[in-house]
Write an enzyme that holds these catalytic residues in place. Structure first.
Site, mmCIF file in Angstrom:
data_model
loop_
_atom_site.group_PDB
_atom_site.id
_atom_site.type_symbol
_atom_site.label_atom_id
_atom_site.label_comp_id
_atom_site.label_asym_id
_atom_site.label_seq_id
_atom_site.Cartn_x
_atom_site.Cartn_y
_atom_site.Cartn_z
ATOM 1 N N PRO A 93 0.363 -14.521 1.206
ATOM 2 C CG PRO A 93 0.276 -12.505 0.008
ATOM 3 C CD PRO A 93 1.145 -13.285 0.963
ATOM 4 C CG ASP A 94 -5.181 -17.213 -0.829
ATOM 5 O OD1 ASP A 94 -5.391 -15.990 -0.742
ATOM 6 O OD2 ASP A 94 -6.023 -18.058 -0.479
ATOM 7 C CG PHE A 95 -2.834 -15.677 -6.400
ATOM 8 C CD1 PHE A 95 -2.313 -14.553 -7.000
ATOM 9 C CD2 PHE A 95 -1.966 -16.691 -6.019
ATOM 10 C CE1 PHE A 95 -0.952 -14.426 -7.227
ATOM 11 C CE2 PHE A 95 -0.606 -16.581 -6.235
ATOM 12 C CZ PHE A 95 -0.100 -15.445 -6.840
ATOM 13 N NE ARG A 96 -8.149 -18.311 -9.215
ATOM 14 C CZ ARG A 96 -6.911 -18.477 -9.651
ATOM 15 N NH1 ARG A 96 -5.977 -18.843 -8.821
ATOM 16 N NH2 ARG A 96 -6.605 -18.260 -10.914
ATOM 17 C CG ASN B 137 2.593 -22.693 -3.121
ATOM 18 O OD1 ASN B 137 1.656 -22.194 -3.738
ATOM 19 N ND2 ASN B 137 2.425 -23.366 -1.994
ATOM 20 C CG ASP C 291 6.423 -20.649 -0.912
ATOM 21 O OD1 ASP C 291 6.968 -21.768 -0.784
ATOM 22 O OD2 ASP C 291 5.185 -20.491 -0.843
ATOM 23 C CG HIS D 19 3.046 -22.179 -11.286
ATOM 24 N ND1 HIS D 19 1.916 -22.104 -10.500
ATOM 25 C CD2 HIS D 19 2.661 -22.791 -12.439
ATOM 26 C CE1 HIS D 19 0.892 -22.646 -11.145
ATOM 27 N NE2 HIS D 19 1.324 -23.063 -12.321
#
Length: 241
Positions: A36-39, A107, A109, A124
């Site tokens: 899932p993304d955030f926005r 990302n 991941d 990040h």
């Protein structure tokens, strides 16, 4: 040929002519892998939790509510079984062909590496690295996923994922290298990001090359004059390039 197909054809021409591309990517690169993304409409920020996800993913929350942080982190951030999609594999292919100098990603991941990319700068951090806050011992992501409550080191210290939380600074060496690569690139491709998150989004201001393209579902948060924009899923677009 419709506007989207014209854009893909133009992107194909740009890639073929490029010798030193840099790709700058965000959460939209991994949504096609089920992360899932955030926005977006279905993103984490639109889901209901006891606390806002932005606060849960802050250093303040980590320090004050460590156990609740890890409950959220294990459920929503540790996608250890996710697999790369067409976008990840295409970028790895371009690196092998000598066209792509680096991937700069927001990302955490590790899917770019899983797809075969080697020149990856993780702005990040990564879920795959975890460090004891007391002694610096390293632990794999699987140990965090399988633990309960607050994960502890053999020395008794808290094990923190090597991810950049809100209120924490980016790694300055990674940031400096990202700026250097973007300045040297002949082509910059931005994908799967709304360019909302600072300071990462400001990196594109350092581009001095010939061609730039943005592939995203919906226009980015900032206008970019003279930039090719393709509205769509990046995996689908890259598969057609």
């Amino acid at each position: 040929m419709d506007t989207r197909q014209e854009g893909i054809a133009r992107l194909r021409e740009i890639v073929q002519a490029s010798k030193k591309m840099v790709f700058f990517g965000g959460a939209g690169v991994s949504t096609e892998s089920g992360i899932p993304d955030f926005r977006s409409q279905d993103g984490l920020y639109r889901q209901k939790y006891k606390y806002p996800p932005e606060y849960i993913l802050s250093r303040t929350f980590f320090d004050r509510h460590t156990e609740e942080f890890f409950e959220f982190y294990r459920e929503k951030m540790l996608c250890l079984n996710a697999q790369p999609n067409a976008a990840h594999y295409k970028l790895a292919q371009w690196e092998r062909e000598g066209k792509l100098a680096a991937v700069i990603t927001q990302n955490i991941d590790g899917l770019h590496q899983k797809a075969g990319s080697h020149a990856v700068l993780e702005l990040h951090g990564s879920i795959w690295r975890n460090v004891c806050m007391d002694c610096g011992a390293l632990y794999p992501a699987e140990q965090i996923a399988e633990s309960a409550g607050i994960p502890r080191c053999r020395c008794g210290g808290v094990i923190k994922p090597d991810v950049v939380l809100y209120e924490e600074p980016l790694d300055q060496a990674v940031l400096a290298r990202s700026v250097e690569l973007i300045e040297e690139a002949d082509t910059l491709i931005v994908g799967g990001t709304s360019l909302n998150v600072q300071p990462a989004a400001s990196l594109i201001d350092f581009f001095r090359g010939k061609n730039a393209a943005v592939i995203n579902r919906g226009a980015p948060a900032r206008s970019m004059q003279g930039v090719l924009f393709i509205d769509g899923k990046i995996g689908e677009v890259f598969s057609a390039v």
